[in-house]
Design a protein around this motif. Structure first.
Motif, PDB file in Angstrom:
ATOM      1  N   PHE A 182     -11.371 -19.705 -10.953  1.00 16.75           N
ATOM      2  CA  PHE A 182     -10.976 -20.749  -9.926  1.00 16.75           C
ATOM      3  C   PHE A 182     -10.367 -22.359 -11.075  1.00 16.75           C
ATOM      4  CE2 PHE A 182     -12.341 -25.260  -8.621  1.00 16.75           C
ATOM      5  CZ  PHE A 182     -11.830 -24.908  -7.065  1.00 16.75           C
ATOM      6  N   LYS A 230      -4.645 -24.112  -5.841  1.00 19.08           N
ATOM      7  CA  LYS A 230      -6.197 -24.039  -5.960  1.00 19.08           C
ATOM      8  C   LYS A 230      -6.296 -24.546  -4.616  1.00 19.08           C
ATOM      9  CE  LYS A 230      -9.282 -25.877  -9.806  1.00 19.08           C
ATOM     10  NZ  LYS A 230      -9.392 -26.969 -10.425  1.00 19.08           N
ATOM     11  N   ARG A 266      -6.889 -21.720  -1.310  1.00 20.74           N
ATOM     12  CA  ARG A 266      -8.077 -21.960  -0.313  1.00 20.74           C
ATOM     13  C   ARG A 266      -7.441 -22.318   0.677  1.00 20.74           C
ATOM     14  NH1 ARG A 266     -10.648 -22.548   3.233  1.00 20.74           N
ATOM     15  NH2 ARG A 266     -12.307 -23.751   3.756  1.00 20.74           N
ATOM     16  N   MET A 294     -13.619 -19.515  -2.715  1.00 23.39           N
ATOM     17  CA  MET A 294     -13.188 -20.268  -2.444  1.00 23.39           C
ATOM     18  C   MET A 294     -13.653 -21.663  -1.234  1.00 23.39           C
ATOM     19  SD  MET A 294     -10.651 -20.357  -4.565  1.00 23.39           S
ATOM     20  CE  MET A 294     -10.074 -21.853  -3.641  1.00 23.39           C
ATOM     21  N   TRP A 324     -10.229 -29.656   1.418  1.00 26.21           N
ATOM     22  CA  TRP A 324      -9.409 -29.273   0.274  1.00 26.21           C
ATOM     23  C   TRP A 324      -7.677 -29.800   1.015  1.00 26.21           C
ATOM     24  CZ3 TRP A 324      -5.612 -25.896   2.488  1.00 26.21           C
ATOM     25  CH2 TRP A 324      -5.835 -25.343   3.126  1.00 26.21           C
TER      26      TRP A 324
END
Length: 204
Positions: free
Chosen positions: A124, A132, A136, A194, A203
């Motif tokens: 990660f 990322k 996600r 995640m 996110w």
């Protein structure tokens, strides 16, 4: 019952799969981590995965029930690093022989924490913020594989604008394309990680 005597057991190295990035558990290893110390390889065939757990235990006169063995194989999907983590933490959780499914369940929290810190987090941290977010979005859709269009829709972006991000993640070994237009994580349980590391809608 007395805790299983912790003597050094022989390490069984079996099978070979696609090479994956090494998760680092630190220099100091517990006995259980040394017990199930695999090189970094991919998923093993079910029979090989079972042998990797059973053989060193049997060498010391320790049994594991079929239910407990099946639970470890099921949750880890036979992936060697995860077998190591779950087997070693189950060994530490066990109060005697045979190792039973309750031992596997008790080991779950510490096994997941070890994999988060020693395997998933290493991967990660190599990713950019946009990468990322892409990962996600994949996790939001489930285990996968997923169509590129569905991932783009989840991110409210165009497929073409995400193509460079997808290609970079493939180059880093984070994801792969099992079929044209499909995208999947290269290792099992990464979708769950995640969601733990980027919870809820933080996110977006």
């Amino acid at each position: 019952m007395h805790r299983i005597e912790q003597r050094q057991l022989p390490v069984v190295l079996v099978g070979a799969g696609l090479p994956q990035l090494r998760g680092r558990m630190g220099n100091a290893k517990s006995y259980a981590e040394r017990l199930f110390d695999f090189p970094e390889i991919g998923a093993l065939a079910p029979a090989a995965a079972a042998r990797a757990i059973e053989k060193p235990l049997h060498a010391e006169g320790v049994e594991i029930t079929p239910e407990a063995l099946g639970q470890i194989l099921d949750v880890t999907r036979g992936y060697a690093y995860f077998l190591q983590a779950w087997a070693s933490h189950t060994w530490m959780a066990a109060n005697g022989s045979p190792i039973v499914v309750q031992d596997v369940h008790r080991a779950g929290t510490t096994a997941i924490a070890a994999m988060d810190e020693g395997f998933f987090r290493v991967r990660f941290d190599r990713c950019t913020p946009k990468e990322k977010k892409y990962l996600r979005a994949m996790a939001e859709l489930g285990e996968g594989p997923h169509r590129s269009g569905d991932i783009a829709q989840c991110m409210a972006e165009r497929v073409s604008s995400l193509a460079p991000t997808r290609n970079t993640l493939i180059g880093k070994g984070m994801i792969w394309s099992p079929n044209h237009g499909d995208t999947a994580f290269t290792v099992p349980m990464f979708d769950q990680f995640m969601k733990r590391i980027m919870p809820a809608d933080s996110w977006r």
